[in-house]
Write a protein that holds these residues in place. Structure first.
Motif, PDB file in Angstrom:
ATOM      1  N   ARG A 278       2.908 -17.868   0.208  1.00 53.98           N
ATOM      2  CA  ARG A 278       3.275 -17.023   1.341  1.00 53.98           C
ATOM      3  C   ARG A 278       2.253 -15.912   1.470  1.00 53.98           C
ATOM      4  O   ARG A 278       2.064 -15.104   0.569  1.00 53.98           O
ATOM      5  N   ARG A 279       1.581 -15.842   2.618  1.00 53.63           N
ATOM      6  CA  ARG A 279       0.542 -14.856   2.807  1.00 53.63           C
ATOM      7  C   ARG A 279       1.152 -13.485   3.085  1.00 53.63           C
ATOM      8  O   ARG A 279       2.225 -13.388   3.679  1.00 53.63           O
ATOM      9  N   PRO A 280       0.442 -12.427   2.694  1.00 57.63           N
ATOM     10  CA  PRO A 280       0.930 -11.080   3.004  1.00 57.63           C
ATOM     11  C   PRO A 280       0.982 -10.854   4.505  1.00 57.63           C
ATOM     12  O   PRO A 280       0.281 -11.511   5.283  1.00 57.63           O
ATOM     13  N   ALA A 281       1.810  -9.922   4.927  1.00 57.66           N
ATOM     14  CA  ALA A 281       1.861  -9.558   6.331  1.00 57.66           C
ATOM     15  C   ALA A 281       0.519  -8.990   6.759  1.00 57.66           C
ATOM     16  O   ALA A 281      -0.224  -8.423   5.951  1.00 57.66           O
ATOM     17  N   LYS A 282       0.192  -9.156   8.041  1.00 55.91           N
ATOM     18  CA  LYS A 282      -1.077  -8.667   8.554  1.00 55.91           C
ATOM     19  C   LYS A 282      -1.194  -7.161   8.310  1.00 55.91           C
ATOM     20  O   LYS A 282      -0.288  -6.402   8.624  1.00 55.91           O
ATOM     21  N   GLY A 283      -2.322  -6.760   7.767  1.00 55.60           N
ATOM     22  CA  GLY A 283      -2.547  -5.339   7.524  1.00 55.60           C
ATOM     23  C   GLY A 283      -1.941  -4.804   6.248  1.00 55.60           C
ATOM     24  O   GLY A 283      -2.037  -3.614   5.971  1.00 55.60           O
ATOM     25  N   SER A 284      -1.331  -5.680   5.439  1.00 52.91           N
ATOM     26  CA  SER A 284      -0.654  -5.201   4.228  1.00 52.91           C
ATOM     27  C   SER A 284      -1.611  -4.513   3.268  1.00 52.91           C
ATOM     28  O   SER A 284      -1.229  -3.580   2.556  1.00 52.91           O
ATOM     29  N   TYR A 285      -2.864  -4.983   3.223  1.00 49.86           N
ATOM     30  CA  TYR A 285      -3.794  -4.478   2.225  1.00 49.86           C
ATOM     31  C   TYR A 285      -4.888  -3.576   2.801  1.00 49.86           C
ATOM     32  O   TYR A 285      -5.755  -3.135   2.086  1.00 49.86           O
ATOM     33  N   GLY A 286      -4.846  -3.292   4.090  1.00 52.75           N
ATOM     34  CA  GLY A 286      -5.810  -2.381   4.668  1.00 52.75           C
ATOM     35  C   GLY A 286      -7.175  -3.027   4.844  1.00 52.75           C
ATOM     36  O   GLY A 286      -7.459  -4.115   4.340  1.00 52.75           O
ATOM     37  N   GLU A 287      -8.061  -2.347   5.564  1.00 53.23           N
ATOM     38  CA  GLU A 287      -9.356  -2.922   5.911  1.00 53.23           C
ATOM     39  C   GLU A 287     -10.306  -3.024   4.724  1.00 53.23           C
ATOM     40  O   GLU A 287     -11.206  -3.865   4.701  1.00 53.23           O
ATOM     41  N   ASP A 288     -10.127  -2.152   3.727  1.00 55.34           N
ATOM     42  CA  ASP A 288     -11.069  -2.123   2.605  1.00 55.34           C
ATOM     43  C   ASP A 288     -10.617  -2.959   1.421  1.00 55.34           C
ATOM     44  O   ASP A 288     -11.308  -3.033   0.413  1.00 55.34           O
ATOM     45  N   TYR A 289      -9.435  -3.583   1.544  1.00 56.61           N
ATOM     46  CA  TYR A 289      -8.914  -4.333   0.405  1.00 56.61           C
ATOM     47  C   TYR A 289      -9.547  -5.716   0.375  1.00 56.61           C
ATOM     48  O   TYR A 289      -9.466  -6.466   1.344  1.00 56.61           O
ATOM     49  N   GLU A 290     -10.187  -6.061  -0.742  1.00 60.56           N
ATOM     50  CA  GLU A 290     -10.934  -7.318  -0.809  1.00 60.56           C
ATOM     51  C   GLU A 290     -10.429  -8.263  -1.888  1.00 60.56           C
ATOM     52  O   GLU A 290     -10.944  -9.356  -2.039  1.00 60.56           O
ATOM     53  N   THR A 291      -9.440  -7.843  -2.662  1.00 62.83           N
ATOM     54  CA  THR A 291      -8.986  -8.708  -3.760  1.00 62.83           C
ATOM     55  C   THR A 291      -7.475  -8.835  -3.725  1.00 62.83           C
ATOM     56  O   THR A 291      -6.784  -8.537  -4.688  1.00 62.83           O
ATOM     57  N   GLY A 292      -6.940  -9.230  -2.583  1.00 67.57           N
ATOM     58  CA  GLY A 292      -5.492  -9.377  -2.442  1.00 67.57           C
ATOM     59  C   GLY A 292      -4.962 -10.459  -3.350  1.00 67.57           C
ATOM     60  O   GLY A 292      -5.720 -11.276  -3.886  1.00 67.57           O
ATOM     61  N   PRO A 293      -3.654 -10.513  -3.529  1.00 64.70           N
ATOM     62  CA  PRO A 293      -3.071 -11.477  -4.458  1.00 64.70           C
ATOM     63  C   PRO A 293      -3.158 -12.910  -3.974  1.00 64.70           C
ATOM     64  O   PRO A 293      -3.048 -13.829  -4.751  1.00 64.70           O
ATOM     65  N   ASP A 294      -3.355 -13.130  -2.659  1.00 67.67           N
ATOM     66  CA  ASP A 294      -3.443 -14.496  -2.131  1.00 67.67           C
ATOM     67  C   ASP A 294      -4.903 -14.920  -2.098  1.00 67.67           C
ATOM     68  O   ASP A 294      -5.655 -14.548  -1.195  1.00 67.67           O
ATOM     69  N   THR A 295      -5.330 -15.699  -3.070  1.00 67.82           N
ATOM     70  CA  THR A 295      -6.732 -16.069  -3.145  1.00 67.82           C
ATOM     71  C   THR A 295      -7.119 -17.046  -2.040  1.00 67.82           C
ATOM     72  O   THR A 295      -8.301 -17.283  -1.820  1.00 67.82           O
ATOM     73  N   GLU A 296      -6.153 -17.657  -1.364  1.00 67.86           N
ATOM     74  CA  GLU A 296      -6.463 -18.561  -0.270  1.00 67.86           C
ATOM     75  C   GLU A 296      -6.919 -17.797   0.979  1.00 67.86           C
ATOM     76  O   GLU A 296      -7.487 -18.379   1.888  1.00 67.86           O
ATOM     77  N   LEU A 297      -6.673 -16.510   1.039  1.00 67.50           N
ATOM     78  CA  LEU A 297      -7.045 -15.694   2.184  1.00 67.50           C
ATOM     79  C   LEU A 297      -8.443 -15.138   1.940  1.00 67.50           C
ATOM     80  O   LEU A 297      -8.632 -14.205   1.165  1.00 67.50           O
TER      81      LEU A 297
END
Length: 322
Positions: A278-297
């Motif tokens: 399940r992908r995070p909601a749009k904008g959940s990690y902000g513009e500078d976030y590059e290592t979100g928990p969903d590696t498929e994104l």
């Protein structure tokens, strides 16, 4: 078979050294320790402790001012809220959640960091019993001293399953094959390495934090560590009710937010956590976030999402009435 530690102090007639909770006609509580020859004094009069020694629980005593007081042993929730404090205590509603949701069982091997005033330590010791073990770590000597006094006062002496160490968990943890790790501290993410090494596969880590920023950072640290399952987080609120004839309604006051609880399970060594589908909601990690928990994104996908969000916002602005 011998009684579990402290059990004899929880039943039977009042004895010297027992904790007693008096309730006055207005519902106010007074807690003290029974001592032969002592007296209990209030502005409504006094009565000698000897009147309660040997009497059954549920006895009503009267002061010299003819005011009745109901005498009972304090329940553990009553005790932890009235005992001396160095640090704030974990409220009973959260302690109950920890015992249930962290699955603290009799005979469990538990590590606790952040002892405070000893409230949670007392709950954990009752749960693991004499056959389990609780290793508690507290950075401050003054807090450790208060916690030790509170725990021993409740059980009537030292508990055989308890070991209290003054110092940082990261520098002093020696326990291995641990079933549960409970962290009540400002920065639990700093202890994930030692907690992971101490836990058995399938073991559980439970963190108690006060703010949303602490909760978010702890969750992301658990995800990035790679040895834990996807964490779960929640809070509990308790609302009592006013019950008087037909006047049945919620009380005006309630125990609202006290803290957040997070739990995660220890994976087997060498196992990678499954990808979050399940992908995070749009904008959940902000513009500078590059290592979100969903590696498929991927970064490109994130950039496309941000572009679509900007275009949608611009379109909505054009549609507004001028």
């Amino acid at each position: 078979m011998s009684e579990p530690t402290g059990a004899t102090r929880r039943r039977g007639p009042f004895q010297v050294g027992d904790q007693v909770q008096l309730t006055d006609p207005k519902g106010r509580h007074y807690t003290f320790t029974l001592q032969a020859g002592n007296q209990f004094h209030t502005h409504k009069g006094m009565f000698p402790h000897d009147e309660l020694i040997g009497a059954p629980e549920g006895t009503v005593v009267r002061t010299t001012g003819n005011v009745p007081y109901l005498a009972l042993r304090p329940l553990l929730p009553d005790y932890v809220l009235s005992m001396p404090r160095g640090a704030a205590v974990i409220y009973p509603k959260d302690a109950g959640q920890i015992l249930a949701m962290a699955d603290i069982f009799a005979g469990a091997k538990v590590v606790e960091a952040g002892v405070g005033s000893g409230a949670l330590s007392t709950y954990l010791l009752r749960a693991v019993g004499d056959t389990g073990s609780l290793a508690s770590y507290e950075r401050r000597q003054d807090f450790a001293d208060i916690a030790k006094g509170n725990v021993e006062r409740y059980f009537g002496g030292p508990h055989p399953a308890w070991k209290l160490t003054v110092g940082d968990l990261q520098d002093n943890l020696v326990e291995t094959d641990v079933d549960r790790v409970i962290l009540d501290m400002l920065a639990p993410w700093e202890c994930l390495d030692v907690a992971s090494k101490a836990l058995v596969p399938g073991g559980l880590i439970c963190c108690y934090v006060a703010t949303t920023t602490q909760m978010s950072r702890t969750v992301e640290a658990l995800r990035e560590h790679g040895t834990f399952t996807e964490p779960q987080a929640w809070e509990t609120m308790v609302r009592t009710w006013h019950l008087e004839g037909l006047a049945v309604r919620p009380d005006h006051r309630m125990i609202g937010h006290t803290g957040f609880l997070l739990t995660a399970r220890r994976l087997a060594d060498g196992v990678e956590p499954p990808l979050r589908r399940r992908r995070p909601a749009k904008g959940s990690y902000g513009e500078d976030y590059e290592t979100g928990p969903d590696t498929e994104l991927t970064l490109a996908e994130r950039a496309a999402i941000r572009k679509a969000q900007r275009e949608a916002a611009s379109h909505d602005a054009r549609d507004l009435p001028q």
